[in-house]
Design an enzyme around this catalytic site. Structure first.
Site, PDB file in Angstrom:
ATOM      1  N   GLU A  39      17.806 -17.367  -6.876  1.00 15.73           N
ATOM      2  CA  GLU A  39      17.393 -16.103  -7.474  1.00 15.73           C
ATOM      3  C   GLU A  39      16.883 -16.262  -8.957  1.00 15.73           C
ATOM      4  O   GLU A  39      15.744 -15.672  -9.310  1.00 15.73           O
ATOM      5  CB  GLU A  39      18.533 -15.315  -7.288  1.00 15.73           C
ATOM      6  CG  GLU A  39      18.199 -13.842  -7.812  1.00 15.73           C
ATOM      7  CD  GLU A  39      17.182 -13.132  -7.153  1.00 15.73           C
ATOM      8  OE1 GLU A  39      16.664 -13.792  -6.172  1.00 15.73           O
ATOM      9  OE2 GLU A  39      16.808 -12.149  -7.398  1.00 15.73           O
ATOM     10  N   HIS A  91      18.127 -36.579  -5.956  1.00 11.22           N
ATOM     11  CA  HIS A  91      17.460 -36.622  -4.833  1.00 11.22           C
ATOM     12  C   HIS A  91      15.788 -36.528  -4.746  1.00 11.22           C
ATOM     13  O   HIS A  91      15.046 -36.251  -3.741  1.00 11.22           O
ATOM     14  CB  HIS A  91      18.002 -36.127  -3.544  1.00 11.22           C
ATOM     15  CG  HIS A  91      19.346 -36.566  -3.253  1.00 11.22           C
ATOM     16  ND1 HIS A  91      19.925 -37.783  -2.722  1.00 11.22           N
ATOM     17  CD2 HIS A  91      20.330 -35.983  -3.775  1.00 11.22           C
ATOM     18  CE1 HIS A  91      21.022 -37.961  -2.658  1.00 11.22           C
ATOM     19  NE2 HIS A  91      21.311 -36.897  -3.265  1.00 11.22           N
ATOM     20  N   LYS A 149       6.090  -4.360  -3.667  1.00  7.25           N
ATOM     21  CA  LYS A 149       7.588  -4.191  -3.539  1.00  7.25           C
ATOM     22  C   LYS A 149       7.977  -4.242  -2.445  1.00  7.25           C
ATOM     23  O   LYS A 149       8.948  -4.774  -1.872  1.00  7.25           O
ATOM     24  CB  LYS A 149       7.836  -2.676  -4.212  1.00  7.25           C
ATOM     25  CG  LYS A 149       9.274  -2.353  -4.251  1.00  7.25           C
ATOM     26  CD  LYS A 149      10.234  -2.924  -5.313  1.00  7.25           C
ATOM     27  CE  LYS A 149      11.489  -2.873  -5.328  1.00  7.25           C
ATOM     28  NZ  LYS A 149      12.361  -4.011  -5.721  1.00  7.25           N
ATOM     29  N   GLU A 162       8.459 -14.878 -10.246  1.00  4.71           N
ATOM     30  CA  GLU A 162       7.401 -13.681  -9.827  1.00  4.71           C
ATOM     31  C   GLU A 162       6.870 -13.150 -11.116  1.00  4.71           C
ATOM     32  O   GLU A 162       5.675 -12.755 -10.886  1.00  4.71           O
ATOM     33  CB  GLU A 162       8.478 -12.873  -9.313  1.00  4.71           C
ATOM     34  CG  GLU A 162       8.922 -12.986  -7.817  1.00  4.71           C
ATOM     35  CD  GLU A 162       9.888 -11.819  -7.546  1.00  4.71           C
ATOM     36  OE1 GLU A 162       9.494 -11.032  -6.637  1.00  4.71           O
ATOM     37  OE2 GLU A 162      10.928 -11.575  -8.175  1.00  4.71           O
ATOM     38  N   TRP A 222      -2.779  -2.470  -2.036  1.00  9.38           N
ATOM     39  CA  TRP A 222      -2.314  -4.193  -1.843  1.00  9.38           C
ATOM     40  C   TRP A 222      -3.257  -4.729  -0.998  1.00  9.38           C
ATOM     41  O   TRP A 222      -2.847  -4.604   0.295  1.00  9.38           O
ATOM     42  CB  TRP A 222      -1.034  -4.380  -1.583  1.00  9.38           C
ATOM     43  CG  TRP A 222      -0.340  -5.661  -1.707  1.00  9.38           C
ATOM     44  CD1 TRP A 222       0.225  -6.412  -2.967  1.00  9.38           C
ATOM     45  CD2 TRP A 222      -0.436  -6.861  -0.923  1.00  9.38           C
ATOM     46  NE1 TRP A 222       0.381  -7.606  -3.077  1.00  9.38           N
ATOM     47  CE2 TRP A 222       0.111  -7.863  -1.689  1.00  9.38           C
ATOM     48  CE3 TRP A 222      -0.502  -7.037   0.367  1.00  9.38           C
ATOM     49  CZ2 TRP A 222       0.556  -9.181  -1.206  1.00  9.38           C
ATOM     50  CZ3 TRP A 222      -0.544  -8.185   1.021  1.00  9.38           C
ATOM     51  CH2 TRP A 222      -0.021  -9.346   0.438  1.00  9.38           C
ATOM     52  N   CYS A 268       0.706  -1.124   0.109  1.00 13.35           N
ATOM     53  CA  CYS A 268       0.239   0.023   0.166  1.00 13.35           C
ATOM     54  C   CYS A 268       0.836   1.136   0.063  1.00 13.35           C
ATOM     55  O   CYS A 268       1.941   1.427   0.674  1.00 13.35           O
ATOM     56  CB  CYS A 268      -0.891   0.086   1.196  1.00 13.35           C
ATOM     57  SG  CYS A 268      -2.012  -1.304   1.279  1.00 13.35           S
ATOM     58  N   ASN A 293      -1.682   1.984   5.497  1.00  7.55           N
ATOM     59  CA  ASN A 293      -1.187   0.704   5.351  1.00  7.55           C
ATOM     60  C   ASN A 293      -0.719  -0.081   6.444  1.00  7.55           C
ATOM     61  O   ASN A 293      -0.458   0.609   7.472  1.00  7.55           O
ATOM     62  CB  ASN A 293       0.137   1.405   4.535  1.00  7.55           C
ATOM     63  CG  ASN A 293       1.141   0.536   4.206  1.00  7.55           C
ATOM     64  OD1 ASN A 293       0.785  -0.643   4.131  1.00  7.55           O
ATOM     65  ND2 ASN A 293       2.688   0.977   4.310  1.00  7.55           N
ATOM     66  N   GLY A 294      -0.944  -1.127   6.434  1.00 10.15           N
ATOM     67  CA  GLY A 294      -0.612  -2.103   7.540  1.00 10.15           C
ATOM     68  C   GLY A 294      -1.780  -2.898   7.779  1.00 10.15           C
ATOM     69  O   GLY A 294      -2.642  -3.228   6.947  1.00 10.15           O
ATOM     70  N   LYS A 319      12.958 -15.118  -9.920  1.00 12.66           N
ATOM     71  CA  LYS A 319      12.750 -14.184 -10.749  1.00 12.66           C
ATOM     72  C   LYS A 319      11.696 -14.688 -11.877  1.00 12.66           C
ATOM     73  O   LYS A 319      10.640 -13.918 -12.249  1.00 12.66           O
ATOM     74  CB  LYS A 319      13.912 -13.516 -11.717  1.00 12.66           C
ATOM     75  CG  LYS A 319      14.992 -12.896 -10.877  1.00 12.66           C
ATOM     76  CD  LYS A 319      14.413 -11.273 -10.457  1.00 12.66           C
ATOM     77  CE  LYS A 319      13.746 -11.260  -9.240  1.00 12.66           C
ATOM     78  NZ  LYS A 319      14.445 -11.138  -7.967  1.00 12.66           N
ATOM     79  N   ARG A 340       3.864  -0.180  -4.774  1.00 17.19           N
ATOM     80  CA  ARG A 340       3.704  -0.554  -3.378  1.00 17.19           C
ATOM     81  C   ARG A 340       2.295  -1.538  -3.395  1.00 17.19           C
ATOM     82  O   ARG A 340       2.328  -2.183  -2.619  1.00 17.19           O
ATOM     83  CB  ARG A 340       3.820   0.305  -2.315  1.00 17.19           C
ATOM     84  CG  ARG A 340       5.030   1.082  -2.379  1.00 17.19           C
ATOM     85  CD  ARG A 340       4.943   2.251  -1.452  1.00 17.19           C
ATOM     86  NE  ARG A 340       4.654   1.743  -0.044  1.00 17.19           N
ATOM     87  CZ  ARG A 340       5.787   1.627   0.692  1.00 17.19           C
ATOM     88  NH1 ARG A 340       6.870   1.970   0.416  1.00 17.19           N
ATOM     89  NH2 ARG A 340       5.614   1.171   2.120  1.00 17.19           N
TER      90      ARG A 340
END
Ligand code: M6R
Length: 611
Positions: free
Chosen positions: A484, A507, A606, A491, A73, A2, A99-100, A488, A27
């Protein structure tokens, strides 16, 4: 998570709020809204992006020089017009952007329902608006006191901006856990979740602290804590360039940020590495250096991409400074009862410096005697302020939700720390230290040569863009790079991808390999190359497709892999800085080819400021 922006002053608030929301859209981007105070409070809000909000507000009354905006968000309640912020209280006396997460919202809601309040949304924010209004009316107090009293009953995290219809001409703001920055202008103030919407108007900012409440008019700012103790605002000057906040010639922020890496890595070590390569100076940790040199153990806490950088840091610090390292998911560490104390060094890594779990993890070790450092990108962020000392990564503003340049700058800082400690702990002799430092200064030009292969990587992305799954394999210091690369791809392209230490493939994951499975093998010419080459053959024997990231000059690999992407020869310690770049570009081009929204991938935000 947010984004909040607000303005009070002489100018028309609407364009400032819209531009601010556009800058904060990274955000959260499932709905957007504004409230403008101009002889009453007007609210425009809708599901969708800021551009949808602009369309909604077109031809409407948008005058007024006080207002606030929000880009959401979703946490409580699906993205919808009703759940979009701002939220009004029952009688419309208060409007709130938040926000929260309010953890005791269900309990408070039940209580308010019993007192006759009705709710139009599923959000925890509407509970706050009604709680403040109820306190205001029931106790017959000022808006400021109503806010402070209401917030003493709230459990959870908030960054809040509030308008009170009965006390026009002012903004109220409060923070606990979720960031709020106040921009100080001449006869005007700005408020935002981060400095991005503020920097084009002023470079003077105040970072609000937890449990502070601000009352802001065009000519005054009063800051108190929840319990009425007056606080003195500390004005800081920030150096952020607005140029970084634009895409420039690039179609997406992510691509721009990938291409910025030769410069961002340079910025990370600029002025910290002596020109003749014989020493490293990290000003932010000088004061605690004796404790770092003597540390018996390092614990690194982080989330997501920053956690992958931490894993690279583990290799670097153990190999070159010979200090034992543990890497922890911040979200797990915070809820354990970790054995931490004197002699331990805890490092929190975070691009935003606001990730709720990482912040909570460092709070967990306060008072234990451990030394706590931050490696953050955003100056003035909560983690950078709550750690004893630290090193800024200086990667510049990162807007793409998928982190790229922040990762390489975090590794650059970790490498500098490892080499510096290695020298001070006499693990590295002068020649080894000098060689490593000098190799670090060559990294930017080497990244530039990797970027030159973008055309080829785009072709490879076309070949595999329809694959439902992908595997990424690496060993040693390059295993975190495999993780990573997989993150990427997941996402931004929504392809299921997993990163594995190459030997672990046998394995279990090898059962997944067939002719539709692309397997990225990071097979640079280091001491483990032969082992990785063996793993490539195992994949090929089962019909899998192999894309190798290999060191230039390795001809053998062309006979093994289906496609090869070359990186220049470099010291193994710094190879993650090069090997990750093709994986970033691959993920980017697959996502574009699949028509995905690269900079604003679904469900992500973000900065994860809630648990
Ligand atoms: O701001 P931080 O570095 O603390 O953020 C941690 C993660 O949320 C972040 O790295 C996330 O995983 C990114 N979307 C990765 O691209």
């Amino acid at each position: 998570m947010c984004g909040i922006v607000a303005y009070v002053g002489e100018r028309t608030a609407y364009p400032i709020l819209i531009k601010g929301l556009q800058r904060l859209e990274y955000r959260g981007y499932d709905s957007a809204g504004i409230a403008l105070a101009n002889g009453g409070i007007r609210v425009y809000k809708c599901k969708g992006r800021v551009k949808d909000l602009q369309a909604l507000a077109r031809d409407k009354e948008v005058g007024g020089s006080i207002g606030m905006g929000h880009t959401r968000w979703a946490t409580h309640g699906e993205p919808s017009d009703a759940n979009a912020h701002p939220h009004a209280s029952e009688r419309g006396i208060f409007h709130v952007v938040h926000n929260g997460i309010i953890e005791n919202h269900a309990h408070l809601r039940r209580e308010l329902v019993r007192r006759g309040y009705t709710f139009r949304s599923e959000t925890d924010t509407e509970v706050l608006a009604n709680l403040i209004e109820d306190t205001y009316l029931e106790q017959n107090v000022s808006a400021e006191l109503a806010v402070r009293l209401a917030l003493t009953r709230v459990v959870g995290a908030y960054g809040l901006v509030i308008l009170c219809d009965r006390e026009p001409g002012k903004l109220l703001a409060a923070r606990k856990g979720s960031p709020l920055v106040i921009g100080v202008g001449e006869g005007e103030y700005f408020l935002a979740s981060d400095a991005m919407p503020i920097i084009e108007y002023t470079d003077r900012v105040i970072y609000m602290n937890d449990e502070e409440v601000a009352v802001i008019t065009p000519s005054a700012l009063d800051l108190k804590d929840l319990y009425n103790d007056v606080k003195t605002p500390e004005i800081k000057t920030i150096k952020l360039s607005i140029a970084n906040a634009d895409k420039g010639e690039f179609p997406h922020f992510m691509l721009k940020e990938i291409h910025e890496q030769p410069f961002s890595v340079t910025d990370t070590f600029r002025g910290r590495v002596a020109a003749d390569g014989d020493k490293i100076v990290l000003g932010g940790i000088l004061d605690v250096m004796p404790r770092l040199v003597e540390a018996r153990r390092v614990i690194i806490v982080a989330c997501g991409t920053s956690w992958h950088a931490a894993l690279v840091g583990e290799y670097l610090l153990e190999e070159y400074a010979r200090v034992p390292v543990e890497v922890e998911y911040a979200s797990e560490f915070r809820y354990r009862d970790p054995i931490v104390g004197e002699g331990d060094l805890v490092i929190a890594i975070s691009q935003s410096g606001e990730t709720a779990d990482t912040l909570a993890a460092i709070r967990r070790v306060k008072g234990t005697g451990a030394t706590c450092l931050g490696i953050c990108n955003v100056a003035g962020s909560s983690i950078s302020r709550e750690t004893e000392a630290g090193v800024y990564t200086r990667a510049g503003i990162e807007i793409g939700v998928a982190s790229t340049k922040a990762f390489t700058s975090q590794i650059t800082v970790l490498a500098m720390m490892a080499f510096l400690l290695g020298s001070k702990r006499r693990v590295l002799d002068a020649a080894e230290y000098r060689a490593l430092v000098s190799e670090l200064t060559r990294v930017p030009e080497m990244i530039a040569t990797v970027l030159e292969q973008e055309g080829r990587i785009k072709e490879i992305a076309e070949l595999y863009k329809e694959s439902p799954n992908a595997l990424f394999l690496g060993r040693g210091i390059l295993f975190p790079v495999a993780l990573e690369g997989a993150l990427k791809l997941k996402e931004i392209s929504y392809i299921h991808a997993e990163g594995y230490p190459a030997a672990e493939m046998k394995h279990g994951p090898i059962a997944l390999v067939d002719e539709r499975m692309p397997v990225f093998a990071i097979a640079t010419s280091d001491k483990l190359y032969d082992k990785t080459a063996g793993n490539i053959q195992e994949v090929k024997a089962r019909g899998g497709k192999v894309i190798a990231i290999a060191t230039r000059g390795n001809e053998e690999i062309r006979g093994l892999a289906d496609q090869v992407i070359e990186i220049p020869p470099c010291h193994v310690a710094l190879s993650p800085l090069l090997a990750v770049v093709p994986l970033q570009l691959f993920a980017y081009h697959v996502a574009v080819a699949r028509g995905c929204n690269v900079d604003q991938p679904r469900n992500l935000a973000k900065s994860v400021t809630v648990e």
